[in-house]
Scaffold this active site. Structure first.
Site, PDB file in Angstrom:
ATOM      1  N   CYS A 329     -36.263   0.540 -17.488  1.00 30.43           N
ATOM      2  CA  CYS A 329     -36.850  -0.798 -17.319  1.00 30.43           C
ATOM      3  C   CYS A 329     -38.292  -0.815 -16.804  1.00 30.43           C
ATOM      4  O   CYS A 329     -39.153  -1.477 -17.402  1.00 30.43           O
ATOM      5  CB  CYS A 329     -35.980  -1.647 -16.404  1.00 30.43           C
ATOM      6  SG  CYS A 329     -34.222  -1.425 -16.634  1.00 30.43           S
ATOM      7  N   ARG A 358     -29.431  10.398 -13.508  1.00 29.83           N
ATOM      8  CA  ARG A 358     -28.825   9.763 -12.337  1.00 29.83           C
ATOM      9  C   ARG A 358     -27.982  10.797 -11.603  1.00 29.83           C
ATOM     10  O   ARG A 358     -27.220  11.542 -12.235  1.00 29.83           O
ATOM     11  CB  ARG A 358     -27.957   8.573 -12.746  1.00 29.83           C
ATOM     12  CG  ARG A 358     -28.738   7.475 -13.449  1.00 29.83           C
ATOM     13  CD  ARG A 358     -27.842   6.319 -13.864  1.00 29.83           C
ATOM     14  NE  ARG A 358     -28.597   5.337 -14.644  1.00 29.83           N
ATOM     15  CZ  ARG A 358     -28.068   4.254 -15.195  1.00 29.83           C
ATOM     16  NH1 ARG A 358     -26.770   4.015 -15.044  1.00 29.83           N
ATOM     17  NH2 ARG A 358     -28.823   3.413 -15.885  1.00 29.83           N
ATOM     18  N   GLN A 376     -30.336   6.400 -23.011  1.00 31.96           N
ATOM     19  CA  GLN A 376     -29.935   4.995 -23.111  1.00 31.96           C
ATOM     20  C   GLN A 376     -30.671   4.340 -24.267  1.00 31.96           C
ATOM     21  O   GLN A 376     -31.894   4.462 -24.384  1.00 31.96           O
ATOM     22  CB  GLN A 376     -30.273   4.254 -21.817  1.00 31.96           C
ATOM     23  CG  GLN A 376     -29.134   4.184 -20.835  1.00 31.96           C
ATOM     24  CD  GLN A 376     -29.400   3.171 -19.739  1.00 31.96           C
ATOM     25  OE1 GLN A 376     -30.533   2.984 -19.325  1.00 31.96           O
ATOM     26  NE2 GLN A 376     -28.363   2.528 -19.252  1.00 31.96           N
ATOM     27  N   ASP A 378     -31.910   1.524 -24.792  1.00 35.56           N
ATOM     28  CA  ASP A 378     -32.355   0.293 -24.136  1.00 35.56           C
ATOM     29  C   ASP A 378     -33.221  -0.555 -25.049  1.00 35.56           C
ATOM     30  O   ASP A 378     -33.884  -0.050 -25.954  1.00 35.56           O
ATOM     31  CB  ASP A 378     -33.220   0.639 -22.916  1.00 35.56           C
ATOM     32  CG  ASP A 378     -32.400   0.744 -21.647  1.00 35.56           C
ATOM     33  OD1 ASP A 378     -31.314   0.167 -21.612  1.00 35.56           O
ATOM     34  OD2 ASP A 378     -32.853   1.406 -20.711  1.00 35.56           O
ATOM     35  N   HIS A 380     -35.802  -4.169 -24.125  1.00 39.01           N
ATOM     36  CA  HIS A 380     -36.201  -5.257 -23.240  1.00 39.01           C
ATOM     37  C   HIS A 380     -36.811  -6.333 -24.126  1.00 39.01           C
ATOM     38  O   HIS A 380     -37.788  -6.083 -24.836  1.00 39.01           O
ATOM     39  CB  HIS A 380     -37.178  -4.756 -22.180  1.00 39.01           C
ATOM     40  CG  HIS A 380     -36.567  -3.712 -21.298  1.00 39.01           C
ATOM     41  ND1 HIS A 380     -36.768  -2.362 -21.502  1.00 39.01           N
ATOM     42  CD2 HIS A 380     -35.728  -3.818 -20.248  1.00 39.01           C
ATOM     43  CE1 HIS A 380     -36.078  -1.692 -20.596  1.00 39.01           C
ATOM     44  NE2 HIS A 380     -35.443  -2.540 -19.831  1.00 39.01           N
ATOM     45  N   LYS A 460     -24.675 -10.305 -16.185  1.00 41.44           N
ATOM     46  CA  LYS A 460     -24.641  -9.500 -17.406  1.00 41.44           C
ATOM     47  C   LYS A 460     -23.391  -9.806 -18.222  1.00 41.44           C
ATOM     48  O   LYS A 460     -22.384 -10.293 -17.713  1.00 41.44           O
ATOM     49  CB  LYS A 460     -24.674  -8.006 -17.067  1.00 41.44           C
ATOM     50  CG  LYS A 460     -23.505  -7.537 -16.207  1.00 41.44           C
ATOM     51  CD  LYS A 460     -23.574  -6.042 -15.937  1.00 41.44           C
ATOM     52  CE  LYS A 460     -22.390  -5.590 -15.078  1.00 41.44           C
ATOM     53  NZ  LYS A 460     -22.307  -4.126 -14.968  1.00 41.44           N
ATOM     54  N   HIS A 506     -32.371  -7.363 -20.705  1.00 40.03           N
ATOM     55  CA  HIS A 506     -32.090  -5.940 -20.887  1.00 40.03           C
ATOM     56  C   HIS A 506     -30.892  -5.867 -21.831  1.00 40.03           C
ATOM     57  O   HIS A 506     -29.901  -6.565 -21.611  1.00 40.03           O
ATOM     58  CB  HIS A 506     -31.649  -5.263 -19.585  1.00 40.03           C
ATOM     59  CG  HIS A 506     -32.568  -5.433 -18.426  1.00 40.03           C
ATOM     60  ND1 HIS A 506     -33.387  -4.420 -17.973  1.00 40.03           N
ATOM     61  CD2 HIS A 506     -32.776  -6.481 -17.596  1.00 40.03           C
ATOM     62  CE1 HIS A 506     -34.050  -4.845 -16.917  1.00 40.03           C
ATOM     63  NE2 HIS A 506     -33.696  -6.090 -16.667  1.00 40.03           N
TER      64      HIS A 506
END
Length: 645
Positions: A329, A358, A376, A378, A380, A460, A506
């Protein structure tokens, strides 16, 4: 007095009624029903008193909250049984988990041979049908006195702040616990001890090794039988076994939790990314790549340093603190700020398939499902407030099309604001939650609400996909965020020339590409559909004189864009066929004298359906159609069997 139910209807109850009285009035008396109550957004025992105007949801076993209450109570039954059989054991902690529960004990030696007698003792306790009684301690000193005989409980109590301390009593057993619990134990109808293992106290390898006992329970014996059958089927599909066996990936001690994807695995990996990129191009996404290592100041600005620091890998370079990104992000925010934006550009859909890291404790790592390094998918999406519902609907449709391509069904869950450690104003949270809920309602899809389970920066929608044997996996997510655009001072020029703050979504569909890969291995049991298969065709020679013709065919298949190899070993043809089937090769082509003379091949599929002699060009034409359509069903599969079968 009147209380409001989940369907927004109201019901009248006598003053002083409890949630148990409500359940009785609604005739929710089966073992699967009314396990606890959500009262004005907080879950309680059924013994909790109700007030006029309360909003009440009664949790059933099908609800995650209901299972948690059921299994939390069952963990106490396990501890009570252990203490009856081994009075010197010291109970420590016993939480519910995804499937069942465990309890850790000090001073306990137990083996598989003991499981049956533990189960019998648990059944005896359930038959006594104790009512769970919640007791509140007046002070920390009183709690310490109650558990003076157990140093582990005392250590837990000392670690608490000023919050209310409670315990639960069932018969002679009393345990430190915040609850809630089942009203009575009689709802527990089936119990199974699953396994035992070692576990360090508080997960610290420098502390004592405890004995952990895993178990599961159900309100119906058939549910237990179905679960045990599912466990056996899952063992056959275990990606940690199938993946290395098919040479798709490996895990090394030199990089714990960081998978090595092998050449055959990369074929599947690249097909997954090719497919999602194709879909993103159709949906007008742009794709970026941001750095893996970013400064502490950036993570402080995003809120990750204070809310997620314990899960981040950090480093110091030239006396500056850095962190390897656990999420994509903040990099996406910096990309947005690198340009001046107009309302005409919005919505701006920015995708990144970023490698994130992580920290996960070594004991929690599990194949491709729980890793420390993963990718990921992802995106945005920066937009005007008026775009919220249409963009969420677009992502819902995007995910639906993608999951159904793999033969996966799913259900949706809406998670709302957590009680603690959130960023953004209450008003922002209300607007964001209303936007997600409005889009879900407009889509016509059913969904479940998880109160308090949102991300720290926004509510979410989660996609829980269901695989070929009925297991569910949380993969995709849609998160509406007004906080990060505020923190990074993102702007766009509105139609009236003013500077406005964009709203941001997201979204991830695969979630973790590695985890989705693992799910697909188990979903298909290694029998990938043709378009995903890492080895689609194997040519088998009957004798050495047939090798040149096999090589000619292999060259033709590869030129057509298919993955193909030749088995010209000196094994028997039947052994070669068996090896190809064990390797889950979609199409097995045998060539001998007749095939060489006719310029054909003899076809059989991995499910051992023999089709006999085929014409090569016609075969290639069918394969192109099967691949291009990303079909789950082979045109050569008998009786319309699906690829995962």
């Amino acid at each position: 007095m009147f209380v409001k139910l989940k369907d927004q209807s109201t019901i009248e109850l006598p003053d002083g009624s409890t949630a148990k009285d409500l359940a009785d009035k609604l005739n929710l008396k089966s073992p699967q029903q009314a396990l606890g109550a959500l009262i004005n957004g907080i879950t309680y025992d059924l013994s909790h008193p109700l007030q006029n105007g309360d909003s009440v949801v009664l949790w059933n076993f099908e609800d995650p909250q209901g299972k948690e209450i059921f299994w939390h109570t069952s963990a106490h039954v396990l501890a009570q049984a252990i203490l009856r059989l081994w009075p010197e054991a010291k109970p420590t902690i016993g939480p519910p988990i995804e499937n069942g529960f465990y309890y850790d004990f000090a001073n306990l030696a137990i083996s598989d041979a003991d499981f049956e007698k533990v189960e019998k003792e648990m059944q005896a306790i359930v038959a006594e049908n104790y009512v769970s009684k919640r007791e509140v301690f007046s002070s920390k000193a009183e709690a310490l006195n109650a558990f003076a005989h157990n140093p582990y409980k005392c250590e837990l109590i000392q670690g608490f702040g000023e919050e209310l301390l409670t315990g639960y009593r069932q018969g002679e057993f009393f345990d430190l616990c915040r609850g809630p619990h089942l009203h009575n134990l009689g709802k527990i109808k089936a119990i199974k001890i699953l396994k035992t293992s070692g576990a360090y106290w508080k997960g610290d390898p420098n502390r004592e090794m405890l004995t952990r006992v895993y178990a599961i329970s159900f309100p119906d014996r058939k549910l237990l039988k179905d679960y045990l059958q599912l466990v056996e089927e899952a063992k056959k599909r275990d990606h940690k076994v199938i993946g290395p066996k098919l040479d798709l990936f490996s895990l090394k001690e030199e990089a714990p939790g960081m998978p090595f994807i092998h050449p055959k695995g990369m074929i599947i990996w690249n097909e997954l990314l090719t497919y999602i990129r194709e879909r993103m191009r159709e949906a007008c996404y742009v794709e970026i790549k941001t750095p893996v290592l970013l400064t502490r100041e950036l993570w402080e600005r995003s809120g990750h340093w204070s809310n997620y620091r314990q899960n981040m890998f950090t480093s110091q370079i030239e006396e500056r603190d850095f962190a390897i990104k656990p999420m994509n992000c903040p990099g996406g925010m910096l990309y947005y700020k690198s340009h001046v934006h107009s309302y005409r550009e919005l919505p701006l859909r920015v995708a990144e398939i970023g490698n994130v890291h992580r920290y996960e404790p070594s004991g929690s790592l599990s194949g491709l499902f729980r890793v420390r390094s993963f990718h990921q998918d992802d995106a945005h999406i920066f937009m005007k407030p008026s775009d919220i519902q249409s963009e969420i609907l677009a992502v819902l449709n995007f995910a639906h099309d993608l999951y159904t391509t793999f033969g996966l069904t799913y259900h949706l869950e809406l998670s709302t604001k957590p009680e603690k450690n959130t960023i953004g104003s209450d008003e922002d949270w209300e607007v964001a939650t209303a936007g997600l809920k409005g889009a879900l309602d407009q889509s016509g899809r059913s969904y479940r609400i998880n109160v308090g389970d949102g991300a720290f920066y926004g509510p979410k929608i989660d996609f829980h996909i269901r695989d070929a044997i009925g297991r569910t996996w949380q993969c995709g997510t849609i998160q509406l965020d007004m906080a990060l655009p505020e923190k990074f001072e993102l702007e766009y020029t509105a139609q009236d020339g003013s500077r406005q703050r964009p709203v941001m979504i997201h979204r991830a569909i695969f979630g973790s590409v590695e985890r989705f890969f693992g799910i697909l291995i188990e979903h298909f049991a290694g029998k990938f559909p043709f378009w995903l298969s890492p080895l689609q065709i194997r040519l088998i020679t009957v004798a050495d004189r047939h090798v040149p013709f096999a090589e000619e065919l292999a060259k033709k298949f590869k030129k057509a864009g298919f993955h193909c190899d030749i088995d010209h070993s000196h094994e028997s043809v039947s052994k070669k066929v068996r090896n190809a089937q064990l390797t889950q090769i979609n199409y097995i082509l045998t060539v001998g004298d007749q095939e060489m003379e006719h310029k054909t091949a003899n076809l059989r599929t991995r499910d051992n359906v023999v089709h006999g002699e085929i014409e090569i060009d016609s075969f290639i034409e069918k394969l192109h159609k099967e691949k291009n359509e990303r079909s789950l069903v082979s045109p050569y599969t008998s009786e319309e069997k699906t690829c995962q079968q």
